[in-house]
Scaffold this motif. Structure first.
Motif, PDB file in Angstrom:
ATOM      1  N   ARG B  36      24.570  15.113  36.390  1.00  0.00           N
ATOM      2  CA  ARG B  36      25.181  15.388  37.667  1.00  0.00           C
ATOM      3  C   ARG B  36      26.475  14.588  37.764  1.00  0.00           C
ATOM      4  O   ARG B  36      26.565  13.465  37.242  1.00  0.00           O
ATOM      5  CB  ARG B  36      24.241  15.077  38.830  1.00  0.00           C
ATOM      6  CG  ARG B  36      23.737  13.674  38.936  1.00  0.00           C
ATOM      7  CD  ARG B  36      22.848  13.496  40.175  1.00  0.00           C
ATOM      8  NE  ARG B  36      23.621  13.573  41.409  1.00  0.00           N
ATOM      9  CZ  ARG B  36      23.094  13.570  42.631  1.00  0.00           C
ATOM     10  NH1 ARG B  36      21.781  13.501  42.787  1.00  0.00           N
ATOM     11  NH2 ARG B  36      23.865  13.634  43.699  1.00  0.00           N
ATOM     12  N   GLN B  37      27.464  15.191  38.394  1.00  0.00           N
ATOM     13  CA  GLN B  37      28.772  14.561  38.516  1.00  0.00           C
ATOM     14  C   GLN B  37      29.066  14.334  39.988  1.00  0.00           C
ATOM     15  O   GLN B  37      29.124  15.277  40.784  1.00  0.00           O
ATOM     16  CB  GLN B  37      29.871  15.438  37.911  1.00  0.00           C
ATOM     17  CG  GLN B  37      31.247  14.790  37.958  1.00  0.00           C
ATOM     18  CD  GLN B  37      32.334  15.692  37.397  1.00  0.00           C
ATOM     19  OE1 GLN B  37      32.228  16.910  37.414  1.00  0.00           O
ATOM     20  NE2 GLN B  37      33.388  15.086  36.877  1.00  0.00           N
ATOM     21  N   ASP B  38      29.239  13.093  40.347  1.00  0.00           N
ATOM     22  CA  ASP B  38      29.520  12.712  41.720  1.00  0.00           C
ATOM     23  C   ASP B  38      30.729  11.797  41.755  1.00  0.00           C
ATOM     24  O   ASP B  38      30.942  10.981  40.851  1.00  0.00           O
ATOM     25  CB  ASP B  38      28.310  11.989  42.329  1.00  0.00           C
ATOM     26  CG  ASP B  38      27.049  12.819  42.279  1.00  0.00           C
ATOM     27  OD1 ASP B  38      26.151  12.496  41.478  1.00  0.00           O
ATOM     28  OD2 ASP B  38      26.979  13.803  43.029  1.00  0.00           O
ATOM     29  N   LEU B  39      31.481  11.909  42.827  1.00  0.00           N
ATOM     30  CA  LEU B  39      32.679  11.092  42.991  1.00  0.00           C
ATOM     31  C   LEU B  39      32.305   9.617  42.911  1.00  0.00           C
ATOM     32  O   LEU B  39      31.385   9.157  43.578  1.00  0.00           O
ATOM     33  CB  LEU B  39      33.330  11.395  44.332  1.00  0.00           C
ATOM     34  CG  LEU B  39      34.768  10.930  44.518  1.00  0.00           C
ATOM     35  CD1 LEU B  39      35.680  11.632  43.537  1.00  0.00           C
ATOM     36  CD2 LEU B  39      35.232  11.184  45.951  1.00  0.00           C
ATOM     37  N   GLY B  40      33.026   8.903  42.074  1.00  0.00           N
ATOM     38  CA  GLY B  40      32.786   7.468  41.952  1.00  0.00           C
ATOM     39  C   GLY B  40      31.675   7.083  40.996  1.00  0.00           C
ATOM     40  O   GLY B  40      31.449   5.903  40.760  1.00  0.00           O
ATOM     41  N   HIS B  41      30.992   8.083  40.450  1.00  0.00           N
ATOM     42  CA  HIS B  41      29.890   7.793  39.524  1.00  0.00           C
ATOM     43  C   HIS B  41      30.088   8.411  38.154  1.00  0.00           C
ATOM     44  O   HIS B  41      29.311   8.132  37.240  1.00  0.00           O
ATOM     45  CB  HIS B  41      28.564   8.303  40.096  1.00  0.00           C
ATOM     46  CG  HIS B  41      28.083   7.519  41.280  1.00  0.00           C
ATOM     47  ND1 HIS B  41      27.444   6.301  41.167  1.00  0.00           N
ATOM     48  CD2 HIS B  41      28.158   7.780  42.596  1.00  0.00           C
ATOM     49  CE1 HIS B  41      27.143   5.856  42.368  1.00  0.00           C
ATOM     50  NE2 HIS B  41      27.559   6.726  43.255  1.00  0.00           N
ATOM     51  N   GLY B  42      31.069   9.240  37.990  1.00  0.00           N
ATOM     52  CA  GLY B  42      31.216   9.908  36.709  1.00  0.00           C
ATOM     53  C   GLY B  42      30.051  10.854  36.476  1.00  0.00           C
ATOM     54  O   GLY B  42      29.556  11.494  37.401  1.00  0.00           O
ATOM     55  N   SER B  87      25.845  18.151  44.564  1.00  0.00           N
ATOM     56  CA  SER B  87      26.565  17.615  43.415  1.00  0.00           C
ATOM     57  C   SER B  87      27.056  18.765  42.547  1.00  0.00           C
ATOM     58  O   SER B  87      26.803  19.937  42.833  1.00  0.00           O
ATOM     59  CB  SER B  87      25.639  16.702  42.602  1.00  0.00           C
ATOM     60  OG  SER B  87      26.343  16.064  41.560  1.00  0.00           O
ATOM     61  N   VAL B  88      27.738  18.413  41.489  1.00  0.00           N
ATOM     62  CA  VAL B  88      28.072  19.373  40.439  1.00  0.00           C
ATOM     63  C   VAL B  88      27.188  19.048  39.252  1.00  0.00           C
ATOM     64  O   VAL B  88      27.148  17.894  38.799  1.00  0.00           O
ATOM     65  CB  VAL B  88      29.550  19.306  40.029  1.00  0.00           C
ATOM     66  CG1 VAL B  88      29.842  20.357  38.959  1.00  0.00           C
ATOM     67  CG2 VAL B  88      30.447  19.523  41.243  1.00  0.00           C
ATOM     68  N   TYR B  89      26.490  20.041  38.765  1.00  0.00           N
ATOM     69  CA  TYR B  89      25.528  19.837  37.682  1.00  0.00           C
ATOM     70  C   TYR B  89      26.071  20.456  36.399  1.00  0.00           C
ATOM     71  O   TYR B  89      26.462  21.617  36.367  1.00  0.00           O
ATOM     72  CB  TYR B  89      24.181  20.467  38.047  1.00  0.00           C
ATOM     73  CG  TYR B  89      23.486  19.737  39.164  1.00  0.00           C
ATOM     74  CD1 TYR B  89      23.771  20.028  40.504  1.00  0.00           C
ATOM     75  CD2 TYR B  89      22.570  18.724  38.891  1.00  0.00           C
ATOM     76  CE1 TYR B  89      23.158  19.340  41.529  1.00  0.00           C
ATOM     77  CE2 TYR B  89      21.943  18.034  39.912  1.00  0.00           C
ATOM     78  CZ  TYR B  89      22.246  18.345  41.228  1.00  0.00           C
ATOM     79  OH  TYR B  89      21.632  17.652  42.243  1.00  0.00           O
ATOM     80  N   PHE B  90      26.066  19.654  35.349  1.00  0.00           N
ATOM     81  CA  PHE B  90      26.522  20.110  34.043  1.00  0.00           C
ATOM     82  C   PHE B  90      25.381  20.064  33.043  1.00  0.00           C
ATOM     83  O   PHE B  90      24.651  19.085  32.946  1.00  0.00           O
ATOM     84  CB  PHE B  90      27.666  19.241  33.518  1.00  0.00           C
ATOM     85  CG  PHE B  90      28.967  19.473  34.217  1.00  0.00           C
ATOM     86  CD1 PHE B  90      29.384  18.609  35.215  1.00  0.00           C
ATOM     87  CD2 PHE B  90      29.770  20.542  33.874  1.00  0.00           C
ATOM     88  CE1 PHE B  90      30.588  18.814  35.861  1.00  0.00           C
ATOM     89  CE2 PHE B  90      30.976  20.755  34.522  1.00  0.00           C
ATOM     90  CZ  PHE B  90      31.381  19.890  35.521  1.00  0.00           C
ATOM     91  N   CYS B  91      25.284  21.135  32.315  1.00  0.00           N
ATOM     92  CA  CYS B  91      24.369  21.198  31.188  1.00  0.00           C
ATOM     93  C   CYS B  91      25.182  20.964  29.921  1.00  0.00           C
ATOM     94  O   CYS B  91      26.357  21.357  29.847  1.00  0.00           O
ATOM     95  CB  CYS B  91      23.725  22.578  31.162  1.00  0.00           C
ATOM     96  SG  CYS B  91      22.569  22.840  29.813  1.00  0.00           S
TER      97      CYS B  91
END
Lengths: 115, 117
Positions: B36-42, B87-91
């Motif tokens: 998962r990609q979140d602002l401030g967490h990469g 969030s934005v989820y990347f596989c």
């Protein structure tokens, strides 16, 4: 704890300026190093990677990175940026522990190139 | 030539609902990952899988369930969605997950933007 630090969170450059984005990691063992780029609205793409050999790695689109083991760093460079380089850049480190993959990403650096 | 595909690309759901995000890869890579990609967490690793029927937790697994009955598919389920899972989820997938070597390079899908209201 193992970590990856990208110190510049937001960088603004004019076209033709030189770029250097910092990446440091905290892990004393063997590492593999990556830089990924994420253009607006797109997925992550691999820019370059280091596994072994020459510590100066050349990637796509004129980017290069240098692994300096003594400084635990893997900085990304480009001599002359273009407007199309506007994107977010992620450093990632695979800290080889116990034979399975543990890739840790930095929080990213947003690069804005002004025409 | 598809590589990795994710579906849906965008999803809006409500708190408490179950949501499944799909990931499909055509390379027959052994390893697959959900981030998962979140602002401030990469990017933070949620779960990964070394092969069919083999999965393991990553950094932030709570509230998520995965399965891998086939090598090419790795669905991620939010059993009861919460707002914090917006969030934005990347596989991603890689040929190998073992230490060392270019086979462990991860290749990413286009992402799924999830909004939990």
């Amino acid at each position: 704890a193992q970590s990856v630090s990208q110190h510049n969170h937001h960088v603004i450059l004019s076209e033709a300026a030189s770029l250097e984005l910092g990446c440091n990691y905290s892990y004393g063992g063997t590492v593999n190093l990556f830089w990924y780029v994420q253009y607006p609205g797109q997925h992550l793409q691999l820019l370059l990677k280091y596994f072994s050999g020459d510590p100066l790695v050349k990637g796509i689109k004129g980017f290069e990175a240098e692994f300096i083991k003594s400084k635990f760093s893997f900085n990304l460079r480009k001599p002359s940026v273009q407007w199309s380089d506007t994107a977010e850049y992620f450093c990632a480190v695979n800290m080889n522990s116990g034979g399975y993959q543990k890739v840790t990403f930095g929080i990213g650096t947003k690069l804005q190139v002004i025409p | 030539d598809a590589g990795i595909t994710q579906s849906p690309r965008y999803k809006i759901t409500e708190t408490g609902r179950q949501v499944t995000l799909m990931c499909h890869q055509t390379w027959s890579h052994s390893y697959m990952f959900w981030y998962r990609q979140d602002l401030g967490h990469g990017l933070r690793l949620i779960y990964y899988s070394a092969a069919a029927d083999i999965t393991d937790k990553g950094e932030v697994p709570d509230g998520y369930v995965v399965s891998r009955s086939k090598t090419e598919n790795f669905p991620l389920t939010l059993e009861s969605a919460t707002r914090s899972q917006t969030s934005v989820y990347f596989c991603a997938s890689s040929e190998s997950g073992l230490a060392g070597g270019p086979r462990e390079t991860q290749y990413f899908g286009p992402g799924t933007r999830l909004l939990v209201l």
